[in-house]
Design a protein around this motif. Structure first.
Motif, mmCIF file in Angstrom:
data_model
loop_
_atom_site.group_PDB
_atom_site.id
_atom_site.type_symbol
_atom_site.label_atom_id
_atom_site.label_comp_id
_atom_site.label_asym_id
_atom_site.label_seq_id
_atom_site.Cartn_x
_atom_site.Cartn_y
_atom_site.Cartn_z
ATOM 1 N N ASN B 3 -3.007 -8.291 6.532
ATOM 2 C CA ASN B 3 -2.324 -7.535 5.857
ATOM 3 C C ASN B 3 -1.273 -7.490 4.400
ATOM 4 O OD1 ASN B 3 -0.142 -5.360 5.323
ATOM 5 N ND2 ASN B 3 -0.148 -5.024 7.292
ATOM 6 N N VAL B 4 -2.201 -7.285 3.563
ATOM 7 C CA VAL B 4 -1.696 -7.800 2.456
ATOM 8 C C VAL B 4 -0.053 -6.846 1.690
ATOM 9 C CG1 VAL B 4 -2.340 -8.640 -0.572
ATOM 10 C CG2 VAL B 4 -3.814 -7.118 1.134
ATOM 11 N N TYR B 5 -0.213 -5.933 1.899
ATOM 12 C CA TYR B 5 0.903 -4.793 1.866
ATOM 13 C C TYR B 5 2.268 -5.827 2.285
ATOM 14 C CZ TYR B 5 -2.597 -2.151 0.917
ATOM 15 O OH TYR B 5 -3.678 -1.359 -0.052
ATOM 16 N N LEU B 8 2.959 -8.715 0.387
ATOM 17 C CA LEU B 8 3.377 -9.032 -0.943
ATOM 18 C C LEU B 8 4.149 -7.998 -0.989
ATOM 19 C CD1 LEU B 8 0.259 -9.348 -2.827
ATOM 20 C CD2 LEU B 8 1.448 -11.292 -1.671
ATOM 21 N N GLY B 9 5.071 -7.556 0.547
ATOM 22 C CA GLY B 9 5.279 -6.305 0.190
ATOM 23 C C GLY B 9 7.810 -6.735 0.415
ATOM 24 N N LEU B 72 -6.179 -14.206 -0.226
ATOM 25 C CA LEU B 72 -6.078 -13.615 -1.934
ATOM 26 C C LEU B 72 -6.571 -12.992 -1.743
ATOM 27 C CD1 LEU B 72 -2.965 -14.912 -3.994
ATOM 28 C CD2 LEU B 72 -3.350 -13.144 -2.697
ATOM 29 N N GLN B 73 -8.195 -13.497 -2.215
ATOM 30 C CA GLN B 73 -8.520 -13.270 -3.519
ATOM 31 C C GLN B 73 -9.772 -11.981 -2.359
ATOM 32 O OE1 GLN B 73 -10.379 -15.286 -5.961
ATOM 33 N NE2 GLN B 73 -12.074 -13.343 -6.589
ATOM 34 N N TYR B 76 -6.676 -8.919 -2.489
ATOM 35 C CA TYR B 76 -6.600 -8.490 -3.415
ATOM 36 C C TYR B 76 -7.977 -7.212 -4.148
ATOM 37 C CZ TYR B 76 -7.801 -8.854 -8.943
ATOM 38 O OH TYR B 76 -7.950 -8.416 -10.379
ATOM 39 N N MET B 79 -7.287 -4.040 -2.016
ATOM 40 C CA MET B 79 -6.122 -2.970 -2.282
ATOM 41 C C MET B 79 -6.987 -2.583 -3.400
ATOM 42 S SD MET B 79 -2.774 -5.783 -2.097
ATOM 43 C CE MET B 79 -1.811 -4.671 -2.758
#
Lengths: 108, 108
Positions: B3-5, B8-9, B72-73, B76, B79
């Motif tokens: 869960n990137v959000y 990086l949230g 990350l890629q 990325y 998103m």
DNA sequence: TTTTCATATAACTGTTCGGTTATATAAAAT
DNA sequence: ATTTTATATAACCGAACAGTTATATGAAAA
């Protein structure tokens, strides 16, 4: 400054935005598309409004919601830039170049 | 699925990632770079680990953290794809094309 | 004018989050 | 062997979140 991570960090909100991409929608229409209560949807809409990702317009007893293209665009670039830097992503700069070279600063 | 959000949230976590971009870091080094307590930093690191954005390696009494480039890629792109679609951004597909055309699936 | 419909709001619940302090553990240095 | 250092963990706090139910309000329809 709008917090995209907050706004997009919830899958219901992402679904709402996907709906709104198809065109403006009434709160009722949005509520009907989900299995959760009207107040719950309203809270999501409020968060999207706070972060300026959507706009609200009145029409009689209806509230009409639509995507705020501007804010999304800015947010998009911020994230692109940040993560791109983390990844040393040359394509971020390619993208910036192409945009600046080919696009006018068209509004909304 | 990471869960990137979530990852990086938080701005502390984004700062940590910016540090790690410069190279692997010890937990101690990271703690020293911030004004918050070691347990607080450890919690952030745990979240980044849970979301597979970073990796942890042991070296004696040290824990060494480094960016997980792969995750990350992927994150990325998710998103990018999602927001790009909301914006009807043709450059997202350009970017995908260029990447597929020019990049190997280089590891980490 | 009364009813219905769309929306708003209040009060509550359980969970997660970002932080704290205090303490335990394990490796390294003395 | 003892102390120092790096990290881990537990217990706690207040705020934010995602949801609920119940109820109020205001516009439109009957």
């Amino acid at each position: 400054m709008p917090n995209v991570y907050r706004a997009l960090g919830d899958s219901t909100r992402r679904h709402i935005l996907s709906m709104l991409k198809q065109g403006s929608k009434t709160q009722k229409e949005i509520v009907e598309a989900f299995d959760i209560s009207q107040p719950a949807i309203k809270k999501h809409l409020n968060i999207l409004l706070e972060e300026r990702i959507i706009s609200e317009n009145l029409n009689g007893k209806y509230r009409i919601y639509s995507i705020n293209h501007n804010t999304l665009q800015i947010a998009y670039h911020e994230m692109l830039q940040y993560i791109g830097e983390l990844l040393d992503d040359q394509l971020v700069s390619l993208k910036n170049y192409v945009e600046k070279g080919e696009f006018r600063d068209e509004e909304n």
